[in-house]
Design an enzyme around this catalytic site. Structure first.
Site, PDB file in Angstrom:
ATOM      1  CG  ASN A   1      -6.926  -4.570   8.312  1.00 18.26           C
ATOM      2  OD1 ASN A   1      -6.979  -4.411   9.786  1.00 18.26           O
ATOM      3  ND2 ASN A   1      -6.177  -5.549   8.147  1.00 18.26           N
TER       4      ASN A   1
ATOM      5  CE  LYS B   1      -4.165   2.429  12.816  1.00 22.04           C
ATOM      6  NZ  LYS B   1      -4.650   1.738  11.513  1.00 22.04           N
TER       7      LYS B   1
ATOM      8  CE1 TYR C   1      -1.406   1.307  14.830  1.00 16.88           C
ATOM      9  CE2 TYR C   1      -2.383   2.047  17.001  1.00 16.88           C
ATOM     10  CZ  TYR C   1      -2.327   1.396  15.661  1.00 16.88           C
ATOM     11  OH  TYR C   1      -3.600   0.263  15.872  1.00 16.88           O
TER      12      TYR C   1
ATOM     13  CB  VAL D   1      -0.909  -0.085   1.221  1.00 18.45           C
ATOM     14  CG1 VAL D   1      -2.099  -1.278   1.207  1.00 18.45           C
ATOM     15  CG2 VAL D   1      -0.272   0.115   2.718  1.00 18.45           C
TER      16      VAL D   1
END
Length: 290
Positions: A107, A181, A177, A82
């Site tokens: 995901n 998100k 992280y 990706v």
């Protein structure tokens, strides 16, 4: 598929299936992605599981075929990185060639842990490239396909992204992280706002602690595991299947009037605070501030 329901009715029956439709699940070879693929297969869809590791994809496809034997011919694997624009474009084009590409589950992602001041630029770039830029490339590349099929199903086409409780609650020592998100949730809200007029809905789910390969360390350190549990009113970790059930609902016609939502599925963890990871920091270096 049945015709769209009147706005005054109770909505689409839960007996509706996705027969003849195609879903793409990135990071679909294991964990939450695998559970999402299984749940969508059970609705009748053809499911493309995409990921970087061919061996993991093959193992995931074999496990899916064993779990849903009647769907054996509807399981497709696609090697995809990706972080590569062309790889993502090729994957979405291939998915679109299989039939009515109506569902996308974003995901693919991973996390890292360490003190902010010790975070290397390469580590930051890797997390952002996969979790945020990769999500952007996937959503952007899927939009033409999803728009083309939106008028063929009640509720239009659907994008569901796997976010995290870390998007809203600080996770000390997991800065790249958490930032990725938080950005993912805004990407989904922007997508919902812009793509609603062409029949594409976009939502995200925010799992708490779920046992997967990615959470092995968090689950195996007693202090960290117990701290997570203490912040959950339900007092237990979740399962990939519980996350997948919400994803399937948001991807299906039953959620036709839901878009731009970022929904927690975390046993109520979002009501309290983020986790205490200080006990595992010696594995990654000594923080300046404890």
């Amino acid at each position: 598929m049945s015709a769209p329901t009147d706005s005054s009715s109770g909505g689409e029956s839960t007996a509706s299936t996705a027969t003849g439709e195609v879903a793409l699940v990135t990071g679909g070879g294991s964990g939450i992605g695998w559970a999402c693929a299984r749940t969508l297969l059970e609705t009748g869809a053809t499911v493309v599981i995409a990921g970087r590791d061919p061996d993991r994809l093959r193992a995931g496809a074999t496990a899916l075929a064993a779990a849903v034997p009647e769907a054996r011919d509807r399981i497709v694997t696609q090697v995809c990185d990706v972080t590569s624009e062309q790889s993502v474009i090729d994957t979405c084009d291939h998915t679109g060639s299989l039939g009515r590409f109506t569902m996308l589950v974003v995901n693919a992602g991973f996390g890292s842990a360490g003190p902010l001041e010790a975070t290397a630029l390469a580590e930051w770039d890797a997390v952002i490239a996969t979790n945020l830029t990769g999500a952007f490339l996937t959503v952007r590349s899927a939009i033409p396909h999803l728009a083309a099929t939106a008028g063929t199903r009640s509720g239009g086409s659907a994008i569901v992204a796997i976010s995290s409780i870390a998007s809203t609650h600080t996770h000390r020592y997991m800065t790249p992280y958490a930032v990725s998100k938080a950005g993912l949730d805004m990407l989904i809200r922007q997508t919902a706002d812009e793509m609603g007029p062409v029949g594409i809905r976009a939502n995200s789910v925010r799992p708490g602690l779920v046992p997967t390969d990615a959470t092995t360390l968090l689950m195996s350190v007693p202090h960290v595991h117990e701290d997570y549990l203490s912040q959950m009113p339900t007092g237990r970790v979740g399962s990939p299947e519980e996350v997948a059930s919400l994803v399937a609902f948001l991807a299906g016609p039953q959620s036709a009037w839901i878009t731009g939502a970022c929904i927690a599925v975390d046993g109520g963890h979002h009501l309290r605070r983020g986790p205490d990871l200080s006990s595992i920091m010696p594995s990654f270096g000594t923080p300046l501030i404890r």
